[in-house]
Design a protein around this motif. Structure first.
Motif, PDB file in Angstrom:
ATOM      1  N   TRP A  32       0.830  -1.207   0.000  1.00 52.05           N
ATOM      2  CA  TRP A  32       0.000   0.000   0.000  1.00 52.05           C
ATOM      3  C   TRP A  32       0.864   1.257   0.000  1.00 52.05           C
ATOM      4  O   TRP A  32       0.617   2.197  -0.773  1.00 52.05           O
ATOM      5  CB  TRP A  32      -0.925  -0.024   1.223  1.00 52.05           C
ATOM      6  CG  TRP A  32      -1.782   1.190   1.344  1.00 52.05           C
ATOM      7  CD1 TRP A  32      -2.965   1.433   0.721  1.00 52.05           C
ATOM      8  CD2 TRP A  32      -1.502   2.351   2.133  1.00 52.05           C
ATOM      9  NE1 TRP A  32      -3.448   2.673   1.075  1.00 52.05           N
ATOM     10  CE2 TRP A  32      -2.574   3.258   1.938  1.00 52.05           C
ATOM     11  CE3 TRP A  32      -0.466   2.715   2.986  1.00 52.05           C
ATOM     12  CZ2 TRP A  32      -2.626   4.496   2.572  1.00 52.05           C
ATOM     13  CZ3 TRP A  32      -0.518   3.954   3.612  1.00 52.05           C
ATOM     14  CH2 TRP A  32      -1.590   4.822   3.404  1.00 52.05           C
ATOM     15  N   ASP A  46      -6.508   5.641  -8.081  1.00 53.50           N
ATOM     16  CA  ASP A  46      -7.203   5.671  -6.797  1.00 53.50           C
ATOM     17  C   ASP A  46      -7.375   4.279  -6.197  1.00 53.50           C
ATOM     18  O   ASP A  46      -7.419   4.120  -4.981  1.00 53.50           O
ATOM     19  CB  ASP A  46      -8.582   6.313  -6.957  1.00 53.50           C
ATOM     20  CG  ASP A  46      -8.500   7.756  -7.409  1.00 53.50           C
ATOM     21  OD1 ASP A  46      -7.960   8.574  -6.653  1.00 53.50           O
ATOM     22  OD2 ASP A  46      -8.966   8.066  -8.522  1.00 53.50           O
ATOM     23  N   ILE A  47      -7.509   3.277  -7.050  1.00 56.24           N
ATOM     24  CA  ILE A  47      -7.773   1.905  -6.601  1.00 56.24           C
ATOM     25  C   ILE A  47      -6.950   0.952  -7.455  1.00 56.24           C
ATOM     26  O   ILE A  47      -6.887   1.104  -8.683  1.00 56.24           O
ATOM     27  CB  ILE A  47      -9.262   1.536  -6.771  1.00 56.24           C
ATOM     28  CG1 ILE A  47     -10.167   2.522  -6.029  1.00 56.24           C
ATOM     29  CG2 ILE A  47      -9.543   0.109  -6.312  1.00 56.24           C
ATOM     30  CD1 ILE A  47     -11.633   2.419  -6.438  1.00 56.24           C
ATOM     31  N   LEU A  49      -7.240  -2.940  -8.206  1.00 54.57           N
ATOM     32  CA  LEU A  49      -8.063  -4.131  -8.031  1.00 54.57           C
ATOM     33  C   LEU A  49      -7.333  -5.313  -8.653  1.00 54.57           C
ATOM     34  O   LEU A  49      -6.975  -5.276  -9.837  1.00 54.57           O
ATOM     35  CB  LEU A  49      -9.426  -3.929  -8.697  1.00 54.57           C
ATOM     36  CG  LEU A  49     -10.360  -5.144  -8.772  1.00 54.57           C
ATOM     37  CD1 LEU A  49     -10.690  -5.664  -7.379  1.00 54.57           C
ATOM     38  CD2 LEU A  49     -11.633  -4.775  -9.527  1.00 54.57           C
ATOM     39  N   ILE A  64      -8.281  -5.597  -2.939  1.00 56.04           N
ATOM     40  CA  ILE A  64      -8.497  -4.189  -3.255  1.00 56.04           C
ATOM     41  C   ILE A  64      -7.515  -3.366  -2.434  1.00 56.04           C
ATOM     42  O   ILE A  64      -7.468  -3.489  -1.210  1.00 56.04           O
ATOM     43  CB  ILE A  64      -9.933  -3.755  -2.935  1.00 56.04           C
ATOM     44  CG1 ILE A  64     -10.929  -4.567  -3.772  1.00 56.04           C
ATOM     45  CG2 ILE A  64     -10.126  -2.261  -3.185  1.00 56.04           C
ATOM     46  CD1 ILE A  64     -12.371  -4.385  -3.344  1.00 56.04           C
ATOM     47  N   SER A  66      -6.438   0.479  -1.736  1.00 52.41           N
ATOM     48  CA  SER A  66      -6.886   1.848  -1.955  1.00 52.41           C
ATOM     49  C   SER A  66      -6.860   2.627  -0.653  1.00 52.41           C
ATOM     50  O   SER A  66      -6.943   2.046   0.434  1.00 52.41           O
ATOM     51  CB  SER A  66      -8.306   1.851  -2.530  1.00 52.41           C
ATOM     52  OG  SER A  66      -8.811   3.164  -2.626  1.00 52.41           O
ATOM     53  N   LEU A  71     -13.387   1.269   0.818  1.00 50.87           N
ATOM     54  CA  LEU A  71     -12.949   0.358  -0.242  1.00 50.87           C
ATOM     55  C   LEU A  71     -11.831  -0.533   0.290  1.00 50.87           C
ATOM     56  O   LEU A  71     -10.650  -0.265   0.083  1.00 50.87           O
ATOM     57  CB  LEU A  71     -12.496   1.144  -1.472  1.00 50.87           C
ATOM     58  CG  LEU A  71     -13.648   1.690  -2.311  1.00 50.87           C
ATOM     59  CD1 LEU A  71     -13.134   2.554  -3.451  1.00 50.87           C
ATOM     60  CD2 LEU A  71     -14.493   0.553  -2.871  1.00 50.87           C
ATOM     61  N   TRP A 118     -18.570   3.123  -6.930  1.00 46.36           N
ATOM     62  CA  TRP A 118     -17.199   3.234  -6.462  1.00 46.36           C
ATOM     63  C   TRP A 118     -17.057   4.540  -5.688  1.00 46.36           C
ATOM     64  O   TRP A 118     -16.042   5.204  -5.730  1.00 46.36           O
ATOM     65  CB  TRP A 118     -16.182   3.190  -7.620  1.00 46.36           C
ATOM     66  CG  TRP A 118     -16.081   1.837  -8.228  1.00 46.36           C
ATOM     67  CD1 TRP A 118     -16.686   1.422  -9.364  1.00 46.36           C
ATOM     68  CD2 TRP A 118     -15.370   0.703  -7.719  1.00 46.36           C
ATOM     69  NE1 TRP A 118     -16.398   0.110  -9.592  1.00 46.36           N
ATOM     70  CE2 TRP A 118     -15.588  -0.357  -8.615  1.00 46.36           C
ATOM     71  CE3 TRP A 118     -14.573   0.485  -6.595  1.00 46.36           C
ATOM     72  CZ2 TRP A 118     -15.023  -1.620  -8.406  1.00 46.36           C
ATOM     73  CZ3 TRP A 118     -14.023  -0.763  -6.398  1.00 46.36           C
ATOM     74  CH2 TRP A 118     -14.251  -1.791  -7.303  1.00 46.36           C
TER      75      TRP A 118
END
Length: 262
Positions: A32, A46-47, A49, A64, A66, A71, A118
């Motif tokens: 992260w 932003d994410i 996946l 995930i 983020s 999320l 989202w």
């Protein structure tokens, strides 16, 4: 619309720095921090996946990564994520297994309820672009799909940059132990309503407890609030003292009980 992109000219110094960091990832927290650090200047998103498994049989798993509230892997049900992962995989196959860019502004209409939003809290923008790439998974007999989602338009060489980053994300996830299961976090608006009424805590401590109740770690909270992890730890000590508890779970439980009688 699906577009494929060639590998861009790469700044070797920047790439070696990012690659060196990526080769040392040992935990989900490391991954992260890496994705939120120098990687953002090269591949803003932003994410991230990640989905893998047997797509033909529909036996899928996902992760995930983020900073957006709400999320988190354990907060998003498979019924919401699996159709998105399968759609991204189909687009990647249609692009002849090359990195591709997708316009997903209308993805909700295509996928129904699973693709809506989202946007975990009021004011949080929805996702509009996705950069997608995948790798074969010979060991598990399936594929892994990586989708970098953004509320903004994707950068010109974004999909190609993702192709260079995928091996680091893939190898790091394979060598990490499974992410510990946490108690499901509360919706942000519910947590804010719970915390804001409690005068025992300072404004900063209330902000921190909002994120603690949503399952965020100290490093994540520090990044979100733009303070050091050390400062977060000091605030947590103060919170524990004021609430007469010894850990995060007890603090959340105490606040819940206090709010019930407030």
């Amino acid at each position: 619309m699906i577009t494929t992109q060639a590998i861009p000219d790469v700044d070797p110094v920047q790439f070696l720095k990012i690659a060196g960091q990526g080769a040392q990832l040992r935990s989900h927290a490391d991954l992260w921090r890496w994705l939120q650090g120098d990687v953002q200047s090269w591949l803003p998103h932003d994410i991230l996946l990640v989905g893998w498994g047997d797509f033909r049989a529909g036996d899928l798993q996902y992760d995930i990564i983020s900073s957006l509230p709400g999320l988190r892997t354990h907060l998003c049900p498979a019924s919401r994520i699996a159709p998105l992962v399968s759609y991204f995989r189909d687009c990647w196959v249609a692009a002849q297994s090359q990195p591709c860019e997708l316009d997903i502004a209308g993805c909700g209409r295509l996928l129904g309820e699973a693709g809506q939003g989202w946007a975990p809290a009021p004011g949080t923008p929805g996702m509009h672009s996705a950069l997608v790439h995948g790798v074969g998974d010979a060991r598990l007999g399936g594929e892994r799909i990586f989708a970098a989602l953004s509320s903004e338009a994707a950068p010109a060489s974004g999909a190609a940059a993702l192709k260079l980053l995928v091996p680091f994300v893939d190898s790091s996830l394979r060598r990490m132990p499974p992410m510990p299961m946490r108690q499901p976090g509360a919706e942000r608006i519910q947590v804010e309503h719970l915390v804001v009424r409690l005068g025992q805590l300072s404004e900063r401590e209330r902000q921190i407890m909002v994120w603690v109740a949503m399952g965020k770690t100290n490093p994540e909270i520090g990044c979100i609030l733009r303070i050091s992890e050390f400062t977060v730890k000091n605030h947590m000590k103060s919170i524990f003292s004021k609430l007469d508890v010894t850990n995060r779970a007890q603090a959340v439980a105490r606040l819940t009980r206090m709010a019930a009688y407030a």
